[in-house]
Design an enzyme around this catalytic site. Structure first.
Site, PDB file in Angstrom:
ATOM      1  CG  ASP A  53      -2.343  -0.386   0.876  1.00  0.00           C
ATOM      2  OD1 ASP A  53      -2.576  -0.745  -0.293  1.00  0.00           O
ATOM      3  OD2 ASP A  53      -3.221  -0.337   1.757  1.00  0.00           O
ATOM      4  CG  ASP A  90      -6.326  -6.937  14.937  1.00  0.00           C
ATOM      5  OD1 ASP A  90      -7.216  -6.140  15.320  1.00  0.00           O
ATOM      6  OD2 ASP A  90      -5.130  -6.789  15.229  1.00  0.00           O
TER       7      ASP A  90
END
Length: 653
Positions: free
Chosen positions: A250, A403
């Site tokens: 990214d 997460d």
């Protein structure tokens, strides 16, 4: 009488010379010992003087630079505003972050000014002989000698009647919360002790490479690997035909992307099944990147996915130690490995982080895995069953803790998790306080965002009552909300206030004994860190201001709760990492206008203001002769001072 005297002289006279020689020898030895100790003491004093001089020089540089966290926040907001200009409401969120941060600092600063004024008032009263409390003033006739006596008498009675009762009530509530959280910590430690005593370990199914009766061949399921640090993952011991590596990039710097593509091409030519992916639109940050990668056509047919962040270096046998735990256990959705740190001894900050994370993995994660089958996914160094990810709804970017989000949703669907305490994945800790502070802000604001979003889903889910209670009461409320609330309120606000309102009291066991016991329990999983038990206790209280700020931001949906900042690392875990190489290679660095701003230490205003507040309260405690409270406030104030001046982590010249 003559015989004994004669006998004594007769017996001692032959040995007299020997005794004199022995005494002389002993005197010389004692002199050398004293000289040696004096030399060591002088060396110690010299070292202390050099350390003090170095510390004073660092403080002078920090103050002279005038670089504060407020200036950095403005620069970061401008950069974030440019990157998120297309996203609706981004400017409002950034503005909300600045407004809330400013209000929080203003409250602390106002409290500091009030405490300084009150200290001056109390010192003046002490010098004039005022030692009576409100009860004595009501019983004795007031002999007013001037306006000051009237004012101080009114203040003593007002604080006893109106300030002390609500302050004592709030202190009692925080003490109860403190005891509940301490009991939870004690139960976790007892659970860990039971696991070690009974030698309880997760049992794997068929080992990787062993005969699999179901398939009629060897057990090598197809595994998809997400990774940014390429060399380590390309060395995983797994059949190439059953392994696909996706490098998810990214970055917004073309030289870095070119270097990564070159490295991927080199490994592909050597026979590794590896794919490079780069997103032009970085929507959703890490969760968006993972979601985009899972949507690729070539991912279909893979059963498991292993995830590693850029600084993680899995051992070649990582998959062989983790994937077999899925065999024969259709409801196991996640196998999580433990982290180990290559730079845990780099500085005091990394040592204290190591204490926290060792307790997190060996106690919290292991106990919750064995007894509940649920724990929060750590975001990396774990293997997911792709079916579990899909059943839970896939990756979502609605919070900064994607997460934990996917773990909670998978748990609500009935999936179980396994934690392997004996399988380690090497990584590194943030070495600067700036990076650690931002990491902790994200880790403590995200759970509150998630709790608001999934509370109704927890109530509606089909899991049992006790699992719902564990999620709501323990996982979210006690460990994510109550812990930062009472830690900051009790030790940074109420304790200093009780020095100026002595009618409200905090017992010595609350200030000293219980915190010391909890610190001792926290440090047990990392016995090498026992010399740092006192700095650890003080630093945890110091970090409470950041955690409390983050918790409130997430709970009230303030702008800073949505700030996703990549934790800066030094690259020590993989000296060959591509990102580190791009920074070190002058020919492949980004252009001048694309380079990141120069690193520097800074002054943190909230921590500095709280330091002066606690030191002011410590000075006030001397008037009341409160020994334990004075020492705690003094050392805690010094701890805040060191952190506020950014002297605890990486020092940049």
């Amino acid at each position: 009488m003559s015989n004994p005297n004669y006998s004594l002289v007769e017996l001692s006279s032959p040995a007299a010379a020997g005794q004199k020689g022995s005494r002389g020898k002993n005197a010389k030895q004692l002199t050398w010992v004293l000289l040696l100790r004096a030399h060591r003491a002088a060396g110690c004093l010299t070292s202390l003087a050099a350390a003090a001089s170095s510390l004073a020089a660092a403080v002078r540089r920090r103050v002279a630079s005038g670089q504060t966290d407020a200036a950095d926040e403005e620069e970061e907001d401008e950069e974030d505003g440019e990157e998120e200009a297309a996203a609706g409401g981004a400017a409002d969120e950034l503005g909300g972050r600045r407004r809330y941060g400013g209000r929080f600092y203003s409250c602390i600063y106002g409290f500091l000014l009030l405490s300084v004024a009150m200290l001056g008032f109390e010192v003046a009263a002490y010098l004039q002989g005022w030692q009576l409390g409100a009860a004595e003033l009501r019983r004795l006739p007031l002999r007013v000698r001037g306006a000051f006596d009237w004012v101080y008498a009114w203040w003593v009675m007002a604080r006893a009647e109106y300030l002390a009762p609500p302050l004592q009530h709030l202190a009692n509530v925080c003490v109860v919360l403190f005891l509940i959280q301490s009991a939870d910590r004690l139960v976790l430690c007892l659970g860990c002790f039971w696991i070690k005593l009974r030698k309880i370990r997760p049992v794997a199914g068929a080992g990787a490479g062993e005969d699999d009766p179901e398939s009629g061949g060897l057990f090598f399921p197809r595994v998809l690997v997400y990774q940014q640090s390429i060399a380590a993952v390309c060395g995983l011991d797994w059949p190439p035909s059953d392994l696909l590596i996706q490098v998810l990039d990214d970055s917004d710097e073309e030289p870095t992307r070119a270097l990564i593509r070159e490295e991927v091409t080199k490994w592909r030519c050597s026979g590794v099944n590896i794919v490079y992916r780069h997103r032009e639109v970085r929507e959703g940050y890490k969760a968006g990147n993972l979601k985009s990668a899972m949507a690729c056509d070539y991912v279909q047919g893979y059963e498991f996915v292993a995830i590693f962040d850029a600084d993680f270096q899995p051992a070649p046998d990582f998959l062989k130690k983790t994937v077999p735990h899925f065999k024969g256990k259709e409801r196991v959705g996640l196998v999580q490995a433990r982290w180990s740190f290559v730079n845990r001894d780099e500085n005091l900050l990394t040592r204290l982080q190591n204490v926290n994370l060792c307790f997190h993995f060996e106690v919290e994660q292991q106990v919750n895995s064995v007894f509940l089958g649920f724990f929060g996914f750590n975001g990396t160094a774990g293997v997911w069953r792709i079916k579990a990810l899909e059943d839970a709804g896939g990756w979502m970017d609605r919070t900064t803790v994607e997460d934990m989000d996917i773990a909670v949703r998978a748990h609500l669907k009935g999936w179980k998790f396994v934690f392997l305490n004996d399988v380690e994945c090497q990584c590194e800790l943030p070495e600067s306080y700036e990076a650690y502070r931002k990491q902790q802000h994200r880790w403590h604001s995200g759970p509150m965002q998630l709790f608001r979003l999934c509370f109704a889903d927890i109530l509606r889910s089909e899991i049992g009552f006790w699992k719902k209670s564990n999620l709501i009461l323990l996982f979210f409320l006690l460990r994510k909300l109550i812990l930062p609330f009472y830690s900051f309120t009790l030790f940074c606000i109420l304790l200093p206030m009780t020095m100026f309102v002595p009618e409200a009291e905090l017992p010595t066991w609350v200030v000293c004994y219980i915190p010391a016991t909890m610190s001792f329990l926290n440090i047990l999983p990392s016995p090498r860190s026992f010399p740092f038990i006192v700095p650890y206790l003080l630093f945890e209280n110091t970090m409470s201001v950041t955690k409390f700020n983050a918790m409130i931001s997430g709970l009230l949906r303030l702008g800073s709760a949505y700030e996703w900042v990549v934790t800066k690392k030094s690259g020590r875990s993989s000296e060959g990492d591509l990102l580190a190489m791009a920074e070190r290679d002058p020919l492949k660095r980004p252009h001048k206008e694309q380079r990141k701003k120069k690193k520097h230490n800074r002054i943190y205003r909230k921590e500095l203001a709280l330091s002066f507040l606690l030191l002011t309260a410590a000075a006030r405690s001397l008037l009341s002769a409160q020994g334990i409270h004075f020492y705690f406030l003094l050392f805690q104030g010094v701890s805040f001072l060191l952190v506020g001046l950014d002297l605890i982590g990486e020092q940049i010249e």
